[in-house]
Scaffold this motif. Structure first.
Motif, short mmCIF file in Angstrom:
data_model
loop_
_atom_site.label_atom_id
_atom_site.label_comp_id
_atom_site.label_asym_id
_atom_site.label_seq_id
_atom_site.Cartn_x
_atom_site.Cartn_y
_atom_site.Cartn_z
N ASN A 1 0.87 -1.18 -0.12
CA ASN A 1 0.04 0.20 -0.01
C ASN A 1 0.82 1.14 -0.07
N ASN A 2 1.97 1.36 0.58
CA ASN A 2 2.93 2.38 0.91
C ASN A 2 3.47 2.45 -0.60
N ALA A 3 3.92 1.64 -1.16
CA ALA A 3 4.64 1.81 -2.48
C ALA A 3 3.52 2.16 -3.45
N GLU A 4 2.39 1.82 -3.55
CA GLU A 4 1.44 2.40 -4.44
C GLU A 4 1.05 3.65 -4.16
N ALA A 5 1.08 4.20 -2.97
CA ALA A 5 0.73 5.41 -2.55
C ALA A 5 1.77 6.40 -3.04
N ALA A 6 3.16 5.75 -3.20
CA ALA A 6 4.17 6.49 -3.72
C ALA A 6 4.30 6.54 -5.25
N GLY A 7 3.28 5.71 -5.87
CA GLY A 7 3.37 5.78 -7.24
C GLY A 7 3.98 4.46 -7.87
N LEU A 8 4.55 3.41 -7.00
CA LEU A 8 5.38 2.52 -7.48
C LEU A 8 4.69 1.18 -7.69
N ARG A 9 4.78 0.38 -8.54
CA ARG A 9 4.01 -0.93 -8.74
C ARG A 9 4.64 -1.93 -8.03
N CYS A 10 3.85 -2.56 -7.07
CA CYS A 10 4.36 -3.49 -6.02
C CYS A 10 3.64 -4.55 -6.08
N ALA A 11 4.10 -5.84 -5.94
CA ALA A 11 3.23 -7.16 -5.99
C ALA A 11 3.34 -7.70 -4.44
N PHE A 12 2.20 -8.21 -4.28
CA PHE A 12 2.06 -8.93 -2.91
C PHE A 12 2.38 -10.65 -3.28
N VAL A 13 3.46 -11.06 -2.49
CA VAL A 13 3.73 -12.35 -2.93
C VAL A 13 3.54 -13.50 -1.88
N LEU A 14 3.21 -14.60 -2.26
CA LEU A 14 3.25 -15.66 -1.10
C LEU A 14 4.17 -16.70 -1.46
N LEU A 15 5.10 -17.03 -0.61
CA LEU A 15 5.90 -18.01 -0.66
C LEU A 15 4.94 -19.34 0.04
N CYS A 16 4.90 -20.21 -0.99
CA CYS A 16 4.41 -21.35 -0.14
C CYS A 16 4.96 -22.60 0.05
N PHE A 17 4.70 -23.22 1.23
CA PHE A 17 5.36 -24.16 1.59
C PHE A 17 4.56 -25.58 1.80
N GLU A 18 5.01 -26.67 2.12
CA GLU A 18 4.34 -27.78 2.24
C GLU A 18 2.80 -27.71 3.23
N ARG A 19 3.74 -27.01 4.45
CA ARG A 19 2.66 -26.63 5.48
C ARG A 19 2.79 -24.92 5.59
N GLY A 20 1.92 -24.22 5.21
CA GLY A 20 1.95 -22.64 5.53
C GLY A 20 2.47 -21.95 4.37
N GLN A 21 2.65 -20.84 4.61
CA GLN A 21 3.07 -19.82 3.44
C GLN A 21 3.75 -18.61 4.10
N HIS A 22 4.50 -17.76 3.26
CA HIS A 22 4.88 -16.63 4.11
C HIS A 22 4.80 -15.44 2.95
N ALA A 23 4.34 -14.34 3.60
CA ALA A 23 4.09 -13.20 2.67
C ALA A 23 5.41 -12.26 2.23
N VAL A 24 5.68 -11.69 1.30
CA VAL A 24 6.70 -10.84 1.18
C VAL A 24 6.19 -9.84 0.02
N VAL A 25 6.85 -9.05 -0.44
CA VAL A 25 6.82 -8.08 -1.69
C VAL A 25 7.77 -8.36 -2.76
N ALA A 26 7.26 -7.69 -4.09
CA ALA A 26 8.08 -7.82 -5.07
C ALA A 26 8.03 -6.58 -6.03
#
Length: 160
Positions: free
Chosen positions: A96-121
């Protein structure tokens, strides 16, 4: 089963629901394949936008612009609180902060066998796709089959 349900949920969340937003006739949005994008993710003609609408133009940053943004973004100073403010919250806030600054940003999920972790790209114009761990501001290099936080990555989902 999870591989089927998550994309379905993402699609359903992205579909416009009647009553969620006012219908805007005459708005023209052109969607491009990510590989064809350089600086603009959506194109909205000024004559197509009503006086109550606002056009949002996001650009793919250079690596230096990304670096400057990440260093100035305060999100990594937030406290991790289990079940209240976790990785998905950090990633959403940076996005949200990146987009407010005019930068295109992706929400990324790293998926594991059990669970996942969120990062950005960010798809930088000079160094390609750059992943950022929003809790630490570190650049990371996730790969399917590789490990992140001692877990094997089985899938990487990117939502622009």
């Amino acid at each position: 089963m999870r591989k089927f349900i998550f994309p379905l949920l993402v699609i359903l969340l992205l579909l416009p629901w009647q009553g969620d937003t006012p219908h805007q006739e005459g708005v023209s949005i052109q969607v491009y394949e990510p590989s064809a994008l350089t600086n603009v993710s959506t194109e909205v003609s000024a004559e197509d936008v009503s006086s109550t609408s606002q056009a949002i133009i996001l650009k793919n940053p250079t690596f230096q612009e990304l670096r400057d943004f990440i260093l100035s973004d305060p999100t990594s100073r937030n406290e991790f609180i289990l079940n209240q403010y976790e990785c998905r919250h950090f990633a959403t806030e940076v996005d949200n902060n990146a987009e407010a600054a005019g930068l295109r940003c992706a929400f990324v999920l790293l998926c594991f066998e059990r669970g996942q972790h969120a990062v950005v790209a960010f798809d930088t114009t000079d160094r390609g796709l750059v992943y950022i761990e929003p809790q630490t501001d570190a650049r990371i290099h996730p790969e399917v089959g590789g490990k992140y936080q001692a877990n094997e990555i089985i899938e990487i989902l990117i939502a622009w």
